[in-house]
Scaffold this motif. Structure first.
Motif, PDB file in Angstrom:
ATOM      1  N   THR A  96       0.831  -1.248   0.016  1.00 13.60           N
ATOM      2  CA  THR A  96       0.011  -0.015   0.046  1.00 13.60           C
ATOM      3  C   THR A  96       0.672   1.311   0.102  1.00 13.60           C
ATOM      4  O   THR A  96       0.588   2.262  -0.848  1.00 13.60           O
ATOM      5  N   ALA A  97       1.968   1.317   0.815  1.00 13.16           N
ATOM      6  CA  ALA A  97       2.773   2.390   0.892  1.00 13.16           C
ATOM      7  C   ALA A  97       3.452   2.721  -0.393  1.00 13.16           C
ATOM      8  O   ALA A  97       3.675   3.879  -0.885  1.00 13.16           O
ATOM      9  N   VAL A  98       3.972   1.618  -1.238  1.00 12.41           N
ATOM     10  CA  VAL A  98       4.492   1.880  -2.465  1.00 12.41           C
ATOM     11  C   VAL A  98       3.424   2.365  -3.449  1.00 12.41           C
ATOM     12  O   VAL A  98       3.863   3.144  -4.157  1.00 12.41           O
ATOM     13  N   MET A  99       2.394   1.671  -3.562  1.00 13.77           N
ATOM     14  CA  MET A  99       1.382   2.077  -4.504  1.00 13.77           C
ATOM     15  C   MET A  99       0.986   3.750  -4.033  1.00 13.77           C
ATOM     16  O   MET A  99       0.923   4.360  -5.095  1.00 13.77           O
ATOM     17  N   GLU A 100       1.009   4.070  -2.719  1.00 10.35           N
ATOM     18  CA  GLU A 100       0.461   5.339  -2.706  1.00 10.35           C
ATOM     19  C   GLU A 100       1.742   6.327  -3.066  1.00 10.35           C
ATOM     20  O   GLU A 100       1.472   7.469  -3.661  1.00 10.35           O
ATOM     21  N   ALA A 101       3.025   6.065  -2.975  1.00  6.73           N
ATOM     22  CA  ALA A 101       3.916   6.759  -3.174  1.00  6.73           C
ATOM     23  C   ALA A 101       4.179   7.108  -4.677  1.00  6.73           C
ATOM     24  O   ALA A 101       4.730   8.040  -5.216  1.00  6.73           O
ATOM     25  N   GLN A 102       3.683   5.948  -5.408  1.00  6.96           N
ATOM     26  CA  GLN A 102       3.651   6.168  -6.969  1.00  6.96           C
ATOM     27  C   GLN A 102       2.295   6.546  -7.341  1.00  6.96           C
ATOM     28  O   GLN A 102       2.246   7.057  -8.605  1.00  6.96           O
ATOM     29  N   GLY A 103       1.225   6.951  -6.700  1.00 11.87           N
ATOM     30  CA  GLY A 103      -0.065   7.654  -7.149  1.00 11.87           C
ATOM     31  C   GLY A 103      -0.912   6.564  -7.674  1.00 11.87           C
ATOM     32  O   GLY A 103      -1.678   7.105  -8.385  1.00 11.87           O
ATOM     33  N   TYR A 104      -0.815   5.441  -7.169  1.00 14.97           N
ATOM     34  CA  TYR A 104      -1.797   4.297  -7.925  1.00 14.97           C
ATOM     35  C   TYR A 104      -2.982   4.120  -6.860  1.00 14.97           C
ATOM     36  O   TYR A 104      -2.798   4.167  -5.745  1.00 14.97           O
ATOM     37  N   GLU A 105      -4.145   3.562  -7.590  1.00 15.20           N
ATOM     38  CA  GLU A 105      -5.061   3.293  -6.727  1.00 15.20           C
ATOM     39  C   GLU A 105      -5.102   1.720  -6.311  1.00 15.20           C
ATOM     40  O   GLU A 105      -4.202   1.116  -6.902  1.00 15.20           O
ATOM     41  N   SER A 106      -6.107   1.355  -5.789  1.00 15.04           N
ATOM     42  CA  SER A 106      -6.004  -0.152  -5.159  1.00 15.04           C
ATOM     43  C   SER A 106      -6.300  -0.891  -6.287  1.00 15.04           C
ATOM     44  O   SER A 106      -5.876  -2.230  -6.197  1.00 15.04           O
ATOM     45  N   GLU A 107      -6.653  -0.610  -7.521  1.00 19.00           N
ATOM     46  CA  GLU A 107      -6.747  -1.481  -8.650  1.00 19.00           C
ATOM     47  C   GLU A 107      -5.454  -2.273  -9.037  1.00 19.00           C
ATOM     48  O   GLU A 107      -5.526  -3.178  -9.703  1.00 19.00           O
ATOM     49  N   ALA A 108      -4.350  -1.462  -8.746  1.00 19.34           N
ATOM     50  CA  ALA A 108      -3.072  -1.736  -9.084  1.00 19.34           C
ATOM     51  C   ALA A 108      -2.378  -2.832  -8.265  1.00 19.34           C
ATOM     52  O   ALA A 108      -1.287  -3.341  -8.348  1.00 19.34           O
ATOM     53  N   ARG A 109      -2.959  -2.859  -7.175  1.00 18.76           N
ATOM     54  CA  ARG A 109      -2.374  -3.959  -6.163  1.00 18.76           C
ATOM     55  C   ARG A 109      -1.970  -5.307  -6.831  1.00 18.76           C
ATOM     56  O   ARG A 109      -1.101  -5.821  -6.322  1.00 18.76           O
ATOM     57  N   SER A 110      -2.909  -5.743  -7.729  1.00 18.69           N
ATOM     58  CA  SER A 110      -2.630  -7.247  -8.434  1.00 18.69           C
ATOM     59  C   SER A 110      -1.115  -7.185  -9.209  1.00 18.69           C
ATOM     60  O   SER A 110      -0.460  -7.943  -9.182  1.00 18.69           O
ATOM     61  N   ALA A 111      -0.944  -5.748  -9.672  1.00 16.12           N
ATOM     62  CA  ALA A 111       0.532  -5.790 -10.267  1.00 16.12           C
ATOM     63  C   ALA A 111       1.673  -5.393  -9.338  1.00 16.12           C
ATOM     64  O   ALA A 111       2.799  -5.939  -9.454  1.00 16.12           O
ATOM     65  N   PHE A 112       1.217  -4.825  -8.321  1.00 21.43           N
ATOM     66  CA  PHE A 112       2.420  -4.288  -7.503  1.00 21.43           C
ATOM     67  C   PHE A 112       2.695  -5.497  -6.246  1.00 21.43           C
ATOM     68  O   PHE A 112       3.869  -5.546  -5.919  1.00 21.43           O
ATOM     69  N   GLY A 113       1.767  -6.327  -5.846  1.00 27.22           N
ATOM     70  CA  GLY A 113       1.920  -7.118  -4.656  1.00 27.22           C
ATOM     71  C   GLY A 113       3.322  -8.034  -5.034  1.00 27.22           C
ATOM     72  O   GLY A 113       4.013  -8.315  -4.203  1.00 27.22           O
ATOM     73  N   PRO A 114       3.212  -8.776  -6.219  1.00 28.39           N
ATOM     74  CA  PRO A 114       4.111  -9.686  -6.525  1.00 28.39           C
ATOM     75  C   PRO A 114       5.431  -9.103  -6.518  1.00 28.39           C
ATOM     76  O   PRO A 114       6.477  -9.582  -6.099  1.00 28.39           O
ATOM     77  N   ARG A 115       5.549  -7.881  -7.208  1.00 32.45           N
ATOM     78  CA  ARG A 115       6.807  -7.295  -7.235  1.00 32.45           C
ATOM     79  C   ARG A 115       7.471  -6.810  -5.935  1.00 32.45           C
ATOM     80  O   ARG A 115       8.514  -6.990  -5.813  1.00 32.45           O
ATOM     81  N   VAL A 116       6.584  -6.198  -5.060  1.00 31.25           N
ATOM     82  CA  VAL A 116       7.006  -5.816  -3.948  1.00 31.25           C
ATOM     83  C   VAL A 116       7.466  -7.096  -3.075  1.00 31.25           C
ATOM     84  O   VAL A 116       8.510  -7.186  -2.570  1.00 31.25           O
ATOM     85  N   ARG A 117       6.686  -7.967  -2.937  1.00 28.99           N
ATOM     86  CA  ARG A 117       7.103  -9.289  -2.289  1.00 28.99           C
ATOM     87  C   ARG A 117       8.412  -9.831  -2.955  1.00 28.99           C
ATOM     88  O   ARG A 117       9.173 -10.410  -1.972  1.00 28.99           O
ATOM     89  N   GLY A 118       8.668  -9.741  -4.032  1.00 31.69           N
ATOM     90  CA  GLY A 118       9.833 -10.357  -4.699  1.00 31.69           C
ATOM     91  C   GLY A 118      10.608  -9.508  -4.156  1.00 31.69           C
ATOM     92  O   GLY A 118      12.087 -10.086  -3.989  1.00 31.69           O
TER      93      GLY A 118
END
Length: 146
Positions: A96-118
């Protein structure tokens, strides 16, 4: 038909057509180059294994990579989030913090989640972050040296 009202639309359509034609011409050049490379590879295979049917090889689907971050940017965003928090963060909170820093909404979570975990797993291997818990209860913090 109103000629003045259509001149802007017509100009935009002509520009779009020119752009698409240019892209198609570029792709045709890329296809020709790849076909030439394929012919060279086929010839090399024939040298090593005469009579091999290269068409029997299955097609390999190209991997499409979506580039969301510049080199090293994701790691910096994760470190910033962990520093600002001051306490261990759940993986979901880091995402969530990374998405907010990039200015993305919650719909982008599926793209961000695996990258952040990796990236967190990569940083764990480097010793720059520490992990406690498992599954959804996993929490992350910066290592003492960071």
């Amino acid at each position: 038909m109103n000629e003045n009202g259509n001149k802007y639309a017509l100009a935009a359509l002509k520009d779009k057509r020119a752009t698409l034609s240019g892209e198609i011409a570029d792709m045709k050049k890329q296809i020709k180059w790849r076909e030439d490379q394929l012919a060279h590879v086929d010839a090399t295979i024939a040298i090593f294994e005469p009579g091999f049917d290269v068409d029997s090889l299955p097609l390999k689907r190209p991997r499409k990579r979506v580039k969301l971050f510049k080199q090293g940017e994701l790691g910096r965003l994760i470190f910033d989030a962990l520093r600002r928090s001051g306490e261990p963060m759940l993986t979901a909170d880091v995402v969530t913090a990374v998405m907010e820093a990039q200015g993305y909404e919650s719909e982008a979570r599926s793209a961000f989640g695996p990258r952040v975990r990796g990236n967190l797993a990569y940083q764990l291997g480097r010793g720059t972050v520490e992990k406690t818990g498992i599954g959804r209860d996993t929490r992350w913090r910066l290592s003492d040296g960071e």
